[in-house]
Design an enzyme around this catalytic site. Structure first.
Site, PDB file in Angstrom:
ATOM      1  N   GLU A 522       0.850  -1.193   0.000  1.00  0.00           N
ATOM      2  CA  GLU A 522       0.000   0.000   0.000  1.00  0.00           C
ATOM      3  C   GLU A 522       0.882   1.237   0.000  1.00  0.00           C
ATOM      4  OE1 GLU A 522      -2.918   2.440   3.110  1.00  0.00           O
ATOM      5  OE2 GLU A 522      -2.985   0.240   3.102  1.00  0.00           O
ATOM      6  N   GLU A 527      -2.813  11.253   2.472  1.00  0.00           N
ATOM      7  CA  GLU A 527      -3.773  10.851   3.493  1.00  0.00           C
ATOM      8  C   GLU A 527      -3.821  11.968   4.534  1.00  0.00           C
ATOM      9  OE1 GLU A 527      -4.895   7.015   6.308  1.00  0.00           O
ATOM     10  OE2 GLU A 527      -2.807   7.328   5.718  1.00  0.00           O
TER      11      GLU A 527
END
Length: 953
Positions: A522, A527
């Site tokens: 990932e 974010e």
């Protein structure tokens, strides 16, 4: 003669130097730093470090007070990157552990007013060295993370004291700028004006051109661009570059150009021009070059091994000179020994520790090309040795070109996929699918497609509070390219505006196509939650759903808070086989070597060497998003565009993917044509294979450009009880007409290369499976590297390397191709990677010297008959190019309706990461007994006509 011997030494001992240079650098770093750091850790620096002043000192009393901070601040800045690393041998790790223990104590004593070694933090010179101290802390976040809360407060108190000092109108403006950047990096109150002032003067008034700044209003021909100016500007850009986007980009290019100039200053013996003030800072004169190398941002003109070799020579010439150290191990004043007359009026013993700035590359991984690449001659060695490989030098032109519509296309990247969201309505179903329902992380939102739409050139993802059922109170959307588009390596950009209200959790991220999370990998390019901007990478472990995280958090307030979030910004991932870099507005948030991202389980697969798909989503609450109470709705995540750039295959160092987007694994291979289909067989080197077996892969194509993976055509367990690390190399497949079978030859050996045989496997179909038949020594000769040749009449020949004697050509037995029926000739040259082509009435044989994995100048010989006699061997490319980093594996003749093209097929080996090895295919210039491989470039071939053409970007 001495220079020529030096060039020969590089050619013969490059790998040895590559292995030993890091140990040499560590020894020198330790020798310089240990007295300072260990004494300060024991609160004994004032008691043990001699006060040595310039013979023409300007203020003896004041300089005597501040010499200790000079020594410590500069040393910390020099070793900071290494302290922050986790790399190295067991001995290096143990040494770092000791230094970390010392550093925590040393910092505590330096800022504790009750300690004997409490430093002087007020006044002119302390501003300078407090900034070096702050720079060291910026380079080593580990220190701040591990300091006690009380010590942190004392650090802040000490650094705040420097604000009382007014800096000079020169490089001194950068000293308060770096201190404030330290505060900003760690989420502390900082004075942005001190940063703005420095950046404004250097960016708008003091840049002279060609990679060089003036030191204030006047130009000084000294090393202050390296000692202070450029490394300090880069450090400030790392922390605050989002506010100076244009200058941040320019600064990167300026630093690269100055690195080129610095490398050219280094003489054949490691000496350099002794110009300007502060010359006794020794190898610190190359702080800027070391800094650019440590950032992995060397210009293409400088090879990592070349720069390492040059800096190693400087280290030996300066720190290795007799008289450099006192009998107690402290640095004397001088450049190449004890030379006090060279000292300016402000120089003390403590000043000399700026020399540690050259050690910046010790923060790089051991496997990084800076350390792993063979030693290479630097510019002075090449030129003064009489070589002709150095190109003319040209000044830096800072004009930045842009593609159509302002889409940047630089660094060899080409736009390969994008969504500009220009069509109002639902997102393009050819680009995006949707997640639905409750998906992960105990989040509050129910994902549904209707919460995403395009309007006025933007993608809108809207979070709503809407009661749809007792379980569903909030809705939002999550879009993904899974099953539609996936990518391996490239530059990924998103321009977007994020909502930073309480409970919001927007993200732009990538997941591996294959496997279960987190072992599929990932990457969180963007974010955000709880007033933190995050850049994350996750890899797997042996425990299900338990990742290892590599993460960097940036406080929103350090970027400008809600005002910053209310504007659009560009998030970017640069991902290649060596590194993943995540940034926002060209400010790097996280850099992680790909080699460090292997799954921590028994398979040891690296998921970041496989394709990934993209996700855009706005999550709410859950495990990390925060409290939604008090947040008004709706909230929006607005995306202007998502773009993906990749580098076009240009032969050298570029990834060649199959039709499924996976890196072609056909190393050391060969090509067989049947009808209008080409079959490419080679060594399968992908990660995650059963290590007890060896595999041969197969691909098919009708145009030699687009290759479809047929699968692994052979998966073979140790067929001859050869033991661990047995070898299957260079598979080649022939078609035998009488038996209508496909016959595979390959080099079969044990780990010591003493077995030295060919193995044979057969199949009824080109896609396999192949069945192992036997192994033997051709005509009782040793056989290592093998090559394949099929003459114009269809006769098959084996080319093999017989280590005691040379390069042999033998004819296969026509009945079944399972044996040899005649040796055509022995060419008494020790070569491997042999290949032959018949063209224009002559046979051309090429091969590579026996240099292991290292590329070398491949050579060619000719003959009228395979039985010889053969001409002398000559180079097929300029010898200094080492066949453009490749090794021969085949000469492929493409005979079309209008022309015949011969293609040189070579492997570009990466021994430490063999699955990343690439290929060089180039049409050769052939005829009249000459064969040359031109400089690699983009090209295409029409297999029907047999003609090739060059392509331009």
């Amino acid at each position: 003669m001495r220079i020529w011997l030096l060039l020969i030494a590089f050619a013969c001992a490059g790998d040895v130097a590559a292995q030993g240079d890091r140990e040499l650098w560590l020894r020198m770093m330790d020798k310089v730093a240990r007295p300072v750091v260990s004494a300060l850790a024991g609160d004994k620096l004032h008691a043990t470090m001699p006060v040595v002043l310039s013979v023409r000192i300007d203020d003896a009393a004041e300089r005597s007070r501040v010499t200790y901070l000079e020594a410590f601040g500069r040393t910390l800045s020099g070793i900071g990157r290494w302290l922050n690393s986790e790399e190295g041998s067991a001995e290096e790790v143990a040494l770092r552990r000791q230094y970390r223990e010392w550093i925590l104590k040393a910092v505590a004593n330096a800022v504790n007013p009750a300690a004997k070694d409490y430093m002087v933090w007020t006044g002119g010179q302390p501003l300078v060295d407090a900034s070096f101290f702050a720079l060291g802390m910026i380079r080593c976040p580990w220190i701040w993370q591990h300091l006690d809360a009380g010590v942190r407060k004392q650090v802040v108190t000490a650094l705040v004291q420097t604000r009382a000092t007014v800096p000079g109108y020169s490089n001194w403006l950068l000293f308060p700028a770096v201190i404030e950047a330290f505060f900003c990096q760690n989420g502390l109150d900082y004075d942005a004006l001190r940063i703005d002032y420095a950046i404004r003067e250097f960016s708008q008034h003091w840049y002279l051109g060609d990679g060089t700044f003036a030191d204030g209003p006047a130009m000084h021909n000294d090393y202050y661009n390296s000692y202070v100016i450029q490394p300090f500007l880069l450090a400030v850009m790392d922390v605050a570059g989002a506010r100076y986007k244009e200058f941040s980009i320019r600064m990167g290019r300026i630093a690269q150009r100055y690195a080129e100039l610095q490398e050219r200053m280094i003489g054949v013996d490691g000496s350099y021009p002794l110009t300007g003030r502060s010359i006794t800072y020794r190898c610190g004169a190359f702080h800027a070059l070391a800094e650019v190398a440590a950032r992995k941002q060397l210009p293409v003109s400088l090879l990592p091994g070349q720069v390492r070799s040059a800096l190693t020579a400087v280290l030996k010439r300066t720190l290795g000179a007799p008289g450099t150290f006192t009998s107690e191990g402290w640095l004397n004043i001088g450049v190449a020994g004890h030379q006090e007359q060279l000292a300016d009026a402000y120089i003390t013993m403590g000043s000399e520790y700026l020399c540690t700035e050259v050690f910046q590359p010790l923060g790089l991984a051991v496997a990084d090309s800076f350390w792993a690449a063979p030693a290479a001659p630097w510019t002075a060695v090449k030129v003064w040795g009489g070589g002709d490989s150095v190109r003319a030098d040209h000044a830096l032109d800072l004009v930045v070109a842009a593609g159509p519509g302002g889409k940047r296309v630089d660094d060899g990247y080409k736009l390969v996929w994008a969504d500009e969201f220009d069509k109002d309505g639902a997102p393009d179903p050819a680009n995006w699918g949707f997640e639905k329902g409750f998906v992960r992380n105990h989040e509050a939102q129910w994902y549904q497609p209707e919460n995403a739409w395009c309007k006025d050139g933007k993608l809108i993802i809207e979070a709503r509070r809407e009661r749809k059922s007792p379980e569903i109170e909030y809705t939002s959307a999550s879009l993904l390219t899974r099953g539609l588009h996936h990518f391996k390596y490239g530059r990924f950009e998103m321009r977007a505006k994020i909502d930073v209200s309480s409970g919001m959790w927007p993200a732009f991220w990538a997941l591996g196509e294959k496997g279960q999370w987190p072992s599929n990998g990932e990457i969180d390019i963007m974010e955000y939650y709880r007033r933190m901007l995050l850049a994350n990478i996750a890899t797997g472990t042996a425990t299900k759903y338990s990742p290892v995280w590599f993460s960097r958090r940036t406080p929103l307030d350090s970027l400008g808070g809600a005002t910053w979030a209310d504007a659009f910004h560009v998030w970017r991932m640069d991902w290649d086989s060596a590194m993943i870099r995540l940034s926002v507005d060209d400010r790097v948030l996280l850099s992680q070597p790909v080699d460090s991202l292997v799954n921590r389980d028994s398979a040891r697969v690296n998921p970041f060497r496989s394709p990934m798909y993209l996700i855009l989503n706005l999550a709410l609450g859950g495990d990390n998003g925060g409290d939604l109470r008090g947040t008004t709705f709706p909230r929006r995540f607005e995306i202007d565009y998502v773009r993906v750039y990749q580098k076009e295959p240009a032969g050298v160092e570029q990834v060649w993917n199959d039709t499924e987007g996976n890196h072609i694994q056909a190393h050391g291979g060969g090509i067989l044509k049947r009808g209008n289909v080409y079959y490419w067989y080679g060594e399968e080197r992908r990660q995650g294979l059963d290590t007890s077996k060896r595999f041969v892969s197969g691909y098919e194509s009708k145009d030699l450009i687009h290759w479809k993976f047929m699968g692994d055509v052979l998966g073979l367990e140790d067929p001859e009880q050869l033991g661990s690390h047995w070898i299957l190399e260079r598979p080649k497949v022939y078609y035998n007409q009488p038996t209508k079978r496909y016959v595979m030859y390959f080099h079969l050996d044990n780990r010591s290369y003493k077995f030295a045989r060919v193995g044979i496997a057969v199949s009824d179909r080109p896609e396999g499976p192949f069945r192992y038949v036997k192994s033997f020594r051709p005509l009782d000769h040793e056989s290592r590297d093998i090559g394949q040749f099929i003459d114009d009449d269809g006769t098959g020949y084996l080319v093999f390397e017989d280590r005691p004697f040379g390069f042999r050509i033998a004819r296969l037995a026509a009945a079944d191709y399972l044996s040899i029926d005649k040796e055509m000739c022995l060419i008494p040259e020790h070569m491997e990677g042999g290949a032959i082509v018949h063209y224009g009435g002559l046979y051309y044989a090429i091969g590579s010297a026996l240099t292991g994995w290292r590329a070398n100048p491949n050579k060619v010989a000719t003959a009228v008959s395979l039985e010889g006699p053969w001409s002398a061997f000559t180079d097929i490319a300029p010898p200094e190019k080492n066949t453009y980093g490749s090794q021969s594996t085949m000469l492929l003749k493409v005979a079309g309706a209008k022309d015949t093209t011969v293609i040189f097929m070579g492997d570009i080996w990466k021994p430490r990461t063999q699955w990343e090895s690439t290929y060089l295919w180039m049409p050769v210039v052939i005829g009249g007994g000459k064969l040359t491989v031109p400089e690699p470039g983009n090209w295409r071939i029409d297999v029907k006509t047999g003609r090739w053409s060059a392509e331009t970007r």
